[in-house]
Design a protein around this motif. Sequence first.
Motif, PDB file in Angstrom:
ATOM      1  N   PHE A 246       0.933  -1.650  -0.335  1.00  0.00           N
ATOM      2  CA  PHE A 246      -0.141   0.248   0.151  1.00  0.00           C
ATOM      3  C   PHE A 246       1.013   1.635  -0.122  1.00  0.00           C
ATOM      4  O   PHE A 246       0.642   2.014  -0.489  1.00  0.00           O
ATOM      5  N   ASP A 247       2.014   1.216   0.394  1.00  0.00           N
ATOM      6  CA  ASP A 247       3.246   2.445   0.757  1.00  0.00           C
ATOM      7  C   ASP A 247       3.498   2.419  -1.135  1.00  0.00           C
ATOM      8  O   ASP A 247       3.615   3.794  -1.426  1.00  0.00           O
ATOM      9  N   VAL A 248       3.828   1.789  -1.683  1.00  0.00           N
ATOM     10  CA  VAL A 248       4.324   1.599  -2.789  1.00  0.00           C
ATOM     11  C   VAL A 248       2.570   2.862  -3.799  1.00  0.00           C
ATOM     12  O   VAL A 248       3.343   3.238  -4.463  1.00  0.00           O
ATOM     13  N   TYR A 249       1.419   1.777  -3.488  1.00  0.00           N
ATOM     14  CA  TYR A 249      -0.004   2.685  -4.065  1.00  0.00           C
ATOM     15  C   TYR A 249       0.285   3.835  -3.559  1.00  0.00           C
ATOM     16  O   TYR A 249      -0.108   4.913  -4.731  1.00  0.00           O
ATOM     17  N   VAL A 285       9.707  -0.348 -13.682  1.00  0.00           N
ATOM     18  CA  VAL A 285       8.791  -0.538 -12.229  1.00  0.00           C
ATOM     19  C   VAL A 285       8.945  -1.374 -11.693  1.00  0.00           C
ATOM     20  O   VAL A 285       8.908  -1.598 -10.634  1.00  0.00           O
ATOM     21  N   VAL A 286       9.653  -2.999 -11.828  1.00  0.00           N
ATOM     22  CA  VAL A 286      10.625  -3.628 -10.856  1.00  0.00           C
ATOM     23  C   VAL A 286      11.891  -2.560  -9.841  1.00  0.00           C
ATOM     24  O   VAL A 286      11.845  -2.911  -8.649  1.00  0.00           O
ATOM     25  N   ILE A 287      12.349  -1.661 -10.617  1.00  0.00           N
ATOM     26  CA  ILE A 287      12.715  -0.290 -10.114  1.00  0.00           C
ATOM     27  C   ILE A 287      12.068   1.043  -8.901  1.00  0.00           C
ATOM     28  O   ILE A 287      12.360   0.517  -7.838  1.00  0.00           O
ATOM     29  N   LEU A 288      11.078   0.671 -10.323  1.00  0.00           N
ATOM     30  CA  LEU A 288      10.472   1.644  -8.813  1.00  0.00           C
ATOM     31  C   LEU A 288       9.508   1.248  -7.594  1.00  0.00           C
ATOM     32  O   LEU A 288       9.539   1.582  -6.882  1.00  0.00           O
ATOM     33  N   TYR A 289       9.088   0.095  -8.001  1.00  0.00           N
ATOM     34  CA  TYR A 289       8.608  -0.786  -6.553  1.00  0.00           C
ATOM     35  C   TYR A 289       9.539  -1.393  -5.687  1.00  0.00           C
ATOM     36  O   TYR A 289       8.895  -1.274  -4.827  1.00  0.00           O
ATOM     37  N   LEU A 290      10.792  -1.913  -6.187  1.00  0.00           N
ATOM     38  CA  LEU A 290      11.425  -2.355  -4.661  1.00  0.00           C
ATOM     39  C   LEU A 290      12.190  -0.484  -3.636  1.00  0.00           C
ATOM     40  O   LEU A 290      12.696  -0.719  -2.989  1.00  0.00           O
TER      41      LEU A 290
END
Length: 330
Positions: A246-249, A285-290
Motif C-alpha cells: 500500500f505504501d507503493v500505491y 516498474v521493478v526498480i520503482l517498486y523496490l
Amino acid sequence: MSTVGNSLKYGMIWWLEICAYCSVDLFALLSGWLGIRKKRYSTYRTLELITIVICYCIVITLVFCIVSPGVFEGKMDIIKGLIPYLLGRYWYIMCYIPIAILQPFLNKMILILSENQHKQLCILSVLLFSVLPNILNRDYFAFNDGYSFIWLVICYVIGAYLKRMEDIIYKKSKKTKDIFIFLVCSILLLIGKTIIDFTFNVDSQYFIGYTSPITLLMAIVVLAFMGKLKIRYCKDIVKKMSTAAFDVYIIHCHILIFDVLIKDHFKWISNMQIFLIPITIICLVVILYLLLTLIGIIREQLFEKAHFNSALKRLSSKIDDILYVEININ
C-alpha cells in the motif's frame, strides 16, 4: 499509426497495459481470499492505512514546497497535495476502507450461504454487473468502470468463494494452464481493440477495464497461479514487501508524484526498438517498486520507533469493543 513499426510499438505498449489492468481486480480478490477465514477482526489496519495516507500527503507536499515550490501555482495546489483523497485520488483506498470496516459482517453474510449458493451469487454478479454492461458497452449500474466500492465488494465475494473452493481449484488448475489462459485473454483483448480502432478510427477500450469479465478472469488465474507458488527462501523479505504494497500505491499515486514526476515523462520509451520496450518497462516498474517498497519499510520502522503503531492498537481496541465485540466473542 502511420507506419508498421509504430503500429507494432503501439500494440506492444497496449498489450502491457492490458496485462496490468487485472492488478486492481487481483487486489480486491485477494481481500476476499485472505479475509474470509479471519476469526478475529480489528480496525487497526484501517486506522493504520488512514494514518499512512495522511503522513505521506503531508511529507510529500512539504518536500515539494522546499525542493520545487514552483510546481504550486497557488494555495489550492498545496491543499490538493495535502488532501488528494478528498479530491478523487486514492480511489482504491477510499473504497477499500469501508470494505475493511464492514468485513466481519460481509463474512457473516457470505458464510451463511452454502458453497453452491455462493457460486450462484458469483455467477449472477458476473453476468449482471460484468458481462452484460461490457457487451452492451453501457455502465447501467453506475459502477464507474470499476472505480467503485460496489465493484470491490463483488470481487471480494468472488475471492471469498475461490478461497472456500481452494482445494478443488488447485486440483483442476495447473500453473502452465493459468499462464496460457492469461496470455490468451490478454491477446484477445489486444486483437479486439486493434480491430475496432482501425475499423472505426477510434481509440476503443471495449472489454478493457476493471469490470470486464476477461480482465476479471485474468485476475482469477493470476490468483490461482500465485496460490500454487511455494516460497522457500527469503520469506521475511517477501512478507515485508507485501506489507509495504500500500505504501507503493500511496506514494506513486500521490497527485504531486504522479502528475509532476511520472506523467508524460516516459514517452522516450516509444522511440526504442520494439523488443526493448517490454524489457525497459518491466525493469523500470521493478526498480520503482523496490525503491518505494524500501521507503515503505523505512516508514514502518519509523512508525515503530515513534510508537505510532502502539497508539493505533490502543485506539483500535477501543473501537473494536464497540463495533466487533459480539462478532469476536463468537
